[in-house]
Motif scaffolding. Structure first.
Motif, short mmCIF file in Angstrom:
data_model
loop_
_atom_site.label_atom_id
_atom_site.label_comp_id
_atom_site.label_asym_id
_atom_site.label_seq_id
_atom_site.Cartn_x
_atom_site.Cartn_y
_atom_site.Cartn_z
N GLU A 54 -1.87 11.45 -22.72
CA GLU A 54 -2.44 10.25 -22.12
C GLU A 54 -3.93 10.14 -22.43
OE1 GLU A 54 1.07 11.54 -19.63
OE2 GLU A 54 -0.63 12.54 -20.56
N GLY A 55 -4.62 11.26 -22.36
CA GLY A 55 -6.05 11.27 -22.63
C GLY A 55 -6.39 10.96 -24.07
N ARG A 56 -5.50 11.38 -24.98
CA ARG A 56 -5.73 11.05 -26.40
C ARG A 56 -5.43 9.57 -26.65
NH1 ARG A 56 -4.18 16.39 -26.59
NH2 ARG A 56 -1.93 15.99 -26.68
N ALA A 57 -4.44 9.02 -25.97
CA ALA A 57 -4.10 7.61 -26.16
C ALA A 57 -5.09 6.69 -25.45
CB ALA A 57 -2.68 7.33 -25.65
N LEU A 58 -5.58 7.15 -24.30
CA LEU A 58 -6.46 6.33 -23.46
C LEU A 58 -7.68 7.16 -23.05
CD1 LEU A 58 -3.74 4.91 -21.05
CD2 LEU A 58 -4.84 3.67 -22.93
N PRO A 59 -8.70 7.22 -23.88
CA PRO A 59 -9.90 7.97 -23.49
C PRO A 59 -10.45 7.44 -22.16
CG PRO A 59 -10.03 7.26 -25.77
CD PRO A 59 -8.82 6.59 -25.18
N LEU A 60 -10.96 8.36 -21.35
CA LEU A 60 -11.51 8.01 -20.04
C LEU A 60 -12.92 7.47 -20.19
CD1 LEU A 60 -11.12 8.08 -16.95
CD2 LEU A 60 -12.13 10.37 -16.99
N ARG A 61 -13.14 6.34 -19.55
CA ARG A 61 -14.47 5.73 -19.53
C ARG A 61 -14.84 5.52 -18.06
NH1 ARG A 61 -15.75 -0.31 -21.81
NH2 ARG A 61 -17.94 -0.42 -21.21
N ARG A 62 -15.96 6.04 -17.66
CA ARG A 62 -16.40 5.94 -16.27
C ARG A 62 -17.38 4.79 -16.11
NH1 ARG A 62 -15.80 10.65 -13.21
NH2 ARG A 62 -14.60 12.23 -14.28
N VAL A 63 -17.18 4.01 -15.06
CA VAL A 63 -18.07 2.88 -14.78
C VAL A 63 -18.45 2.94 -13.30
CG1 VAL A 63 -18.28 0.36 -14.71
CG2 VAL A 63 -17.02 1.45 -16.58
N ASP A 64 -19.75 2.91 -13.03
CA ASP A 64 -20.23 2.92 -11.65
C ASP A 64 -19.98 1.55 -11.02
OD1 ASP A 64 -21.77 2.85 -9.27
OD2 ASP A 64 -23.21 4.26 -10.10
N ARG A 65 -19.19 1.54 -9.98
CA ARG A 65 -18.79 0.31 -9.29
C ARG A 65 -19.98 -0.41 -8.66
NH1 ARG A 65 -17.95 -3.69 -7.43
NH2 ARG A 65 -16.23 -4.52 -6.23
N ASP A 66 -21.04 0.33 -8.35
CA ASP A 66 -22.19 -0.26 -7.67
C ASP A 66 -23.26 -0.79 -8.61
OD1 ASP A 66 -21.08 0.21 -5.17
OD2 ASP A 66 -21.92 2.23 -5.06
N LYS A 67 -23.02 -0.70 -9.91
CA LYS A 67 -23.97 -1.23 -10.90
C LYS A 67 -23.32 -2.43 -11.57
CE LYS A 67 -26.33 3.08 -11.67
NZ LYS A 67 -26.63 4.16 -12.59
N PRO A 68 -24.13 -3.27 -12.24
CA PRO A 68 -23.53 -4.40 -12.96
C PRO A 68 -22.51 -3.91 -14.00
CG PRO A 68 -25.91 -4.64 -12.83
CD PRO A 68 -25.58 -3.27 -12.32
N LEU A 69 -21.42 -4.64 -14.12
CA LEU A 69 -20.38 -4.26 -15.07
C LEU A 69 -20.86 -4.48 -16.50
CD1 LEU A 69 -17.15 -5.77 -13.48
CD2 LEU A 69 -17.95 -3.41 -13.41
N PRO A 70 -20.43 -3.62 -17.41
CA PRO A 70 -20.74 -3.87 -18.83
C PRO A 70 -20.12 -5.20 -19.27
CG PRO A 70 -19.87 -1.64 -18.49
CD PRO A 70 -19.70 -2.38 -17.20
N ASP A 71 -20.73 -5.83 -20.24
CA ASP A 71 -20.27 -7.14 -20.70
C ASP A 71 -18.80 -7.14 -21.13
OD1 ASP A 71 -22.75 -8.22 -20.21
OD2 ASP A 71 -23.42 -8.07 -22.30
#
Length: 124
Positions: A54-71
């Motif tokens: 699963e990790g090879r198919a879907l690399p983990l990307r962390r996003v801080d919920r309290d900051k503006p979302l990436p575009d």
């Protein structure tokens, strides 16, 4: 002068290549500081995730919920709870896991999302 031109060429190449990477399939983890369940995920799953199918198919990307979302995630609703895991492929949400259900259930739920998305299976 040649170094300056070379640096500009590399920067231009990166500008075209990096956006393409943003559309690769990934598992986005929306988290926030102080999240107990995020810490539990970090202890139980994060150390081995990249080594799994699963990790090879879907690399983990962390996003801080309290900051503006990436575009590139502007069209994705991070949800109210953390952690929320969203499988994103080519900028579209494929499925999500709300909360962290523990190590016993996490991979089962993620597997269900992968089974329901044949396009992801073909690439893994």
């Amino acid at each position: 002068m040649l170094h300056k031109v070379l640096r500009l060429a590399v920067a231009a190449l990166a500008a075209f290549w990096l956006p393409a990477q943003a559309f690769a399939a990934e598992l986005v983890m929306f988290e926030r500081a102080g999240c107990t369940w995020c810490a539990r995920f970090d202890a139980e799953i994060a150390p081995v995730y990249a080594k799994t199918d699963e990790g090879r198919a879907l690399p983990l990307r962390r996003v801080d919920r309290d900051k503006p979302l990436p575009d590139d995630l502007a069209a994705i609703d991070p949800g109210a709870f953390t952690p929320t895991f969203v499988v994103v492929d080519q900028g579209r949400e494929i499925g999500r896991i709300r909360g962290y259900p523990g190590d016993t259930f996490f991979f089962g739920l993620l597997g269900r999302i992968l089974i329901a998305a044949p396009a992801l299976q073909a690439r893994s």
